[in-house]
Design a protein around this motif. Structure first.
Motif, PDB file in Angstrom:
ATOM      1  N   ASP A 237       2.166 -50.034-101.240  1.00 24.62           N
ATOM      2  CA  ASP A 237       0.722 -50.140-101.405  1.00 24.62           C
ATOM      3  C   ASP A 237       0.183 -48.807-101.899  1.00 24.62           C
ATOM      4  O   ASP A 237       0.399 -47.763-101.271  1.00 24.62           O
ATOM      5  N   VAL A 238      -0.522 -48.849-103.003  1.00 21.75           N
ATOM      6  CA  VAL A 238      -1.020 -47.613-103.618  1.00 21.75           C
ATOM      7  C   VAL A 238      -1.966 -46.860-102.682  1.00 21.75           C
ATOM      8  O   VAL A 238      -2.121 -45.637-102.771  1.00 21.75           O
ATOM      9  N   ARG A 239      -2.579 -47.556-101.721  1.00 25.34           N
ATOM     10  CA  ARG A 239      -3.477 -46.895-100.771  1.00 25.34           C
ATOM     11  C   ARG A 239      -2.740 -45.873 -99.915  1.00 25.34           C
ATOM     12  O   ARG A 239      -3.321 -44.893 -99.454  1.00 25.34           O
ATOM     13  N   LYS A 240      -1.452 -46.117 -99.672  1.00 21.27           N
ATOM     14  CA  LYS A 240      -0.657 -45.207 -98.841  1.00 21.27           C
ATOM     15  C   LYS A 240      -0.125 -44.022 -99.641  1.00 21.27           C
ATOM     16  O   LYS A 240       0.367 -43.057 -99.078  1.00 21.27           O
ATOM     17  N   VAL A 241      -0.201 -44.146-100.964  1.00 23.51           N
ATOM     18  CA  VAL A 241       0.311 -43.090-101.845  1.00 23.51           C
ATOM     19  C   VAL A 241      -0.809 -42.171-102.302  1.00 23.51           C
ATOM     20  O   VAL A 241      -0.602 -40.972-102.510  1.00 23.51           O
ATOM     21  N   ALA A 242      -2.006 -42.739-102.450  1.00 26.49           N
ATOM     22  CA  ALA A 242      -3.148 -41.993-102.985  1.00 26.49           C
ATOM     23  C   ALA A 242      -3.398 -40.722-102.197  1.00 26.49           C
ATOM     24  O   ALA A 242      -3.308 -40.693-100.974  1.00 26.49           O
ATOM     25  N   GLY A 243      -3.703 -39.669-102.905  1.00 30.78           N
ATOM     26  CA  GLY A 243      -3.990 -38.393-102.281  1.00 30.78           C
ATOM     27  C   GLY A 243      -2.771 -37.515-102.130  1.00 30.78           C
ATOM     28  O   GLY A 243      -2.881 -36.287-102.066  1.00 30.78           O
ATOM     29  N   ASP A 259     -11.902 -51.763-109.286  1.00 22.96           N
ATOM     30  CA  ASP A 259     -13.046 -51.122-108.629  1.00 22.96           C
ATOM     31  C   ASP A 259     -12.814 -50.898-107.144  1.00 22.96           C
ATOM     32  O   ASP A 259     -13.428 -50.024-106.535  1.00 22.96           O
ATOM     33  N   LYS A 260     -11.923 -51.685-106.534  1.00 18.61           N
ATOM     34  CA  LYS A 260     -11.624 -51.541-105.102  1.00 18.61           C
ATOM     35  C   LYS A 260     -10.746 -50.321-104.832  1.00 18.61           C
ATOM     36  O   LYS A 260     -10.555 -49.938-103.673  1.00 18.61           O
ATOM     37  N   PHE A 261     -10.199 -49.720-105.872  1.00 21.68           N
ATOM     38  CA  PHE A 261      -9.264 -48.608-105.715  1.00 21.68           C
ATOM     39  C   PHE A 261      -9.773 -47.316-106.365  1.00 21.68           C
ATOM     40  O   PHE A 261      -9.005 -46.388-106.569  1.00 21.68           O
ATOM     41  N   LEU A 262     -11.060 -47.265-106.660  1.00 18.51           N
ATOM     42  CA  LEU A 262     -11.614 -46.076-107.309  1.00 18.51           C
ATOM     43  C   LEU A 262     -11.488 -44.839-106.427  1.00 18.51           C
ATOM     44  O   LEU A 262     -11.216 -43.737-106.914  1.00 18.51           O
ATOM     45  N   LYS A 263     -11.684 -45.011-105.133  1.00 21.05           N
ATOM     46  CA  LYS A 263     -11.562 -43.874-104.211  1.00 21.05           C
ATOM     47  C   LYS A 263     -10.158 -43.295-104.275  1.00 21.05           C
ATOM     48  O   LYS A 263      -9.968 -42.071-104.354  1.00 21.05           O
ATOM     49  N   GLU A 264      -9.149 -44.181-104.251  1.00 18.85           N
ATOM     50  CA  GLU A 264      -7.751 -43.733-104.305  1.00 18.85           C
ATOM     51  C   GLU A 264      -7.452 -43.015-105.622  1.00 18.85           C
ATOM     52  O   GLU A 264      -6.741 -42.004-105.641  1.00 18.85           O
ATOM     53  N   GLY A 272     -11.018 -32.131-113.254  1.00 17.49           N
ATOM     54  CA  GLY A 272     -10.933 -32.067-114.713  1.00 17.49           C
ATOM     55  C   GLY A 272      -9.965 -33.076-115.302  1.00 17.49           C
ATOM     56  O   GLY A 272      -9.844 -33.179-116.528  1.00 17.49           O
ATOM     57  N   GLY A 273      -9.287 -33.816-114.418  1.00 18.41           N
ATOM     58  CA  GLY A 273      -8.332 -34.832-114.879  1.00 18.41           C
ATOM     59  C   GLY A 273      -9.029 -36.110-115.332  1.00 18.41           C
ATOM     60  O   GLY A 273     -10.226 -36.307-115.099  1.00 18.41           O
ATOM     61  N   ILE A 274      -8.272 -36.974-115.964  1.00 21.67           N
ATOM     62  CA  ILE A 274      -8.840 -38.183-116.588  1.00 21.67           C
ATOM     63  C   ILE A 274      -8.307 -39.442-115.916  1.00 21.67           C
ATOM     64  O   ILE A 274      -7.115 -39.545-115.601  1.00 21.67           O
ATOM     65  N   VAL A 275      -9.206 -40.412-115.724  1.00 16.23           N
ATOM     66  CA  VAL A 275      -8.853 -41.730-115.193  1.00 16.23           C
ATOM     67  C   VAL A 275      -9.075 -42.769-116.291  1.00 16.23           C
ATOM     68  O   VAL A 275     -10.138 -42.792-116.920  1.00 16.23           O
ATOM     69  N   HIS A 276      -8.071 -43.608-116.509  1.00 16.14           N
ATOM     70  CA  HIS A 276      -8.188 -44.749-117.436  1.00 16.14           C
ATOM     71  C   HIS A 276      -8.382 -46.000-116.580  1.00 16.14           C
ATOM     72  O   HIS A 276      -7.452 -46.478-115.929  1.00 16.14           O
ATOM     73  N   TYR A 277      -9.601 -46.495-116.583  1.00 16.64           N
ATOM     74  CA  TYR A 277     -10.019 -47.594-115.699  1.00 16.64           C
ATOM     75  C   TYR A 277     -10.155 -48.880-116.521  1.00 16.64           C
ATOM     76  O   TYR A 277     -10.712 -48.861-117.626  1.00 16.64           O
ATOM     77  N   TYR A 278      -9.673 -50.003-115.959  1.00 19.59           N
ATOM     78  CA  TYR A 278      -9.768 -51.292-116.648  1.00 19.59           C
ATOM     79  C   TYR A 278     -10.484 -52.301-115.760  1.00 19.59           C
ATOM     80  O   TYR A 278     -10.311 -52.310-114.540  1.00 19.59           O
ATOM     81  N   GLY A 279     -11.296 -53.146-116.392  1.00 20.43           N
ATOM     82  CA  GLY A 279     -12.018 -54.168-115.657  1.00 20.43           C
ATOM     83  C   GLY A 279     -12.347 -55.341-116.562  1.00 20.43           C
ATOM     84  O   GLY A 279     -11.906 -55.399-117.715  1.00 20.43           O
ATOM     85  N   PHE A 280     -13.143 -56.271-116.046  1.00 24.49           N
ATOM     86  CA  PHE A 280     -13.638 -57.400-116.818  1.00 24.49           C
ATOM     87  C   PHE A 280     -15.154 -57.311-116.886  1.00 24.49           C
ATOM     88  O   PHE A 280     -15.803 -56.948-115.899  1.00 24.49           O
ATOM     89  N   GLY A 281     -15.709 -57.645-118.047  1.00 26.97           N
ATOM     90  CA  GLY A 281     -17.157 -57.586-118.191  1.00 26.97           C
ATOM     91  C   GLY A 281     -17.689 -58.682-119.083  1.00 26.97           C
ATOM     92  O   GLY A 281     -17.007 -59.114-120.022  1.00 26.97           O
ATOM     93  N   PRO A 282     -18.919 -59.153-118.813  1.00 26.05           N
ATOM     94  CA  PRO A 282     -19.539 -60.185-119.664  1.00 26.05           C
ATOM     95  C   PRO A 282     -19.997 -59.585-120.980  1.00 26.05           C
ATOM     96  O   PRO A 282     -20.393 -58.421-121.051  1.00 26.05           O
ATOM     97  N   GLU A 283     -19.971 -60.381-122.021  1.00 26.34           N
ATOM     98  CA  GLU A 283     -20.292 -59.909-123.368  1.00 26.34           C
ATOM     99  C   GLU A 283     -21.665 -59.236-123.444  1.00 26.34           C
ATOM    100  O   GLU A 283     -21.838 -58.240-124.141  1.00 26.34           O
ATOM    101  N   GLU A 284     -22.625 -59.757-122.687  1.00 25.81           N
ATOM    102  CA  GLU A 284     -23.983 -59.236-122.798  1.00 25.81           C
ATOM    103  C   GLU A 284     -24.153 -57.860-122.138  1.00 25.81           C
ATOM    104  O   GLU A 284     -25.106 -57.136-122.439  1.00 25.81           O
ATOM    105  N   GLU A 291     -19.744 -48.794-114.508  1.00 27.43           N
ATOM    106  CA  GLU A 291     -20.262 -47.414-114.475  1.00 27.43           C
ATOM    107  C   GLU A 291     -20.921 -47.117-113.130  1.00 27.43           C
ATOM    108  O   GLU A 291     -20.725 -46.046-112.541  1.00 27.43           O
ATOM    109  N   ARG A 292     -21.717 -48.077-112.654  1.00 28.84           N
ATOM    110  CA  ARG A 292     -22.418 -47.891-111.379  1.00 28.84           C
ATOM    111  C   ARG A 292     -21.427 -47.693-110.235  1.00 28.84           C
ATOM    112  O   ARG A 292     -21.589 -46.783-109.403  1.00 28.84           O
ATOM    113  N   LYS A 293     -20.384 -48.518-110.200  1.00 24.38           N
ATOM    114  CA  LYS A 293     -19.397 -48.420-109.126  1.00 24.38           C
ATOM    115  C   LYS A 293     -18.642 -47.090-109.178  1.00 24.38           C
ATOM    116  O   LYS A 293     -18.358 -46.474-108.152  1.00 24.38           O
ATOM    117  N   ILE A 294     -18.310 -46.651-110.395  1.00 27.00           N
ATOM    118  CA  ILE A 294     -17.607 -45.364-110.560  1.00 27.00           C
ATOM    119  C   ILE A 294     -18.481 -44.220-110.052  1.00 27.00           C
ATOM    120  O   ILE A 294     -18.032 -43.340-109.312  1.00 27.00           O
TER     121      ILE A 294
END
Length: 331
Positions: A237-243, A259-264, A272-284, A291-294
């Protein structure tokens, strides 16, 4: 029919020349006679030996399985225009009305695409902790293991036991091009390693975590296959590895739940490091909710974020897209 006769060793050079002169006859196959090759031509060609002979007409190969599939005309508009190809396995999504014609559809795909050896239909949505789906065999070989090639790497996998999308190959190459030599990368949901193994060609070290033991087993094989010993596979589980990891770059390829793993992720990236985040979004409105969750998670941790890039990675469903957001974390 008129033909140009040339020694076999010169055949390719002459073929190109005939095409350039626009005299190579279309719809006919060249043929061999001993150490010579005969090309059909539309008229006399200066500087070449000409003879009269017969040529076989070439059969036009269909471009799509929909040209040859045997189903009632009234349901042909329902035939999918595309399907996923993973190695030599094709996976197609069929509406319920077409499932009874699954075998015919599978046989048509095999006929048109000679490199494909097995055809499956999606029997369910991706679900469960391991992100896999039920597959229904339609035609060809009854096996789910294959060797997939993309971006100069080879990936062994079992399509029934692990999640893998060939449609993200371009996105994976985009991240590879942004990766700098000497970086430490944390691939939080690594699967069989399409990001990890590719990025290891540049990065100093890649930590590749996944909760699916089948995925990690494939990843271990892929590390050997691609000679990337700088990939460290982590089953759990990535939660046990994070940090515990401090990375220059973090990959979050879990679009439904990232979005549930942004804290980890933020705990695991250097300032200064970079995160590549993927999600699903409606066209509109593709990005606002993500962005709000991040921002909310960054504020909770006392960090700051800087958005670097936002884009559609691929269509996901009607009016829905798999989106990607690159952001920098400041601590």
């Amino acid at each position: 029919m008129l033909a140009v006769k040339v020694p076999k060793r010169e055949a390719e050079k002459v073929r190109r020349k005939l095409i350039e002169l626009d005299v190579l006859a279309k719809g006919y196959s060249p043929k061999r006679e001993g150490n010579f090759v005969l090309f059909p031509v539309t008229g006399p060609v200066e500087g070449f030996e000409l003879i009269e002979t017969e040529f076989k007409k070439t059969e036009r190969r269909p471009h799509s399985y929909r040209e040859v599939v045997e189903v009632p005309d009234e349901i042909k508009p329902l035939l999918p225009s595309s399907f996923d190809i993973i190695g030599d396995i094709a996976i197609i999504e069929l509406p319920e009305e077409l499932m009874e014609y699954g075998k015919a559809i599978g046989e048509a795909i095999l006929k048109v695409h000679r490199h494909i050896k097995a055809i499956f239909a999606k029997g369910s949505k991706v679900s469960g902790e391991y992100r896999v789906r039920e597959l229904i065999h339609l035609a060809g070989e009854k096996r789910t293991e294959t060797l997939h090639r993309e971006n100069g790497i080879r990936l062994k996998l079992d399509v029934s036991k692990v999640y893998f999308s060939p449609r993200l190959a371009t996105e994976r190459m985009r991240v590879f091009e942004k990766t700098q030599p000497g970086e430490i990368v944390f691939d939080m949901f690594a699967g069989v390693g399409p990001y990890s193994v590719l990025l290891a060609k540049k990065a100093k070290l890649v930590f590749a975590c996944d909760i699916n033991p089948w995925a990690i087993r494939c990843l271990e094989e892929n590390i050997k296959l691609n000679k990337t010993p700088n990939v460290v596979p982590i089953l759990g589980d990535v939660r046990k590895v994070a940090g515990q990891i401090k990375a220059d770059r973090v990959i979050m390829n879990l679009p439904k739940f990232a979005d549930k793993f942004l804290k980890e992720a933020m705990m695991s990236v250097k300032s200064g490091g970079i995160v590549h985040y993927y999600g699903f979004g409606p066209e509109e409105d593709l990005f606002s909710e993500h962005e709000r969750k991040i921002k909310d998670v960054a504020r909770e941790l006392g960090f700051k974020v800087e958005f670097l890039d936002e884009r559609r990675a691929r269509p996901y469903a009607p009016r829905q897209f798999n989106i990607a957001i690159d952001f920098r974390v400041w601590k």
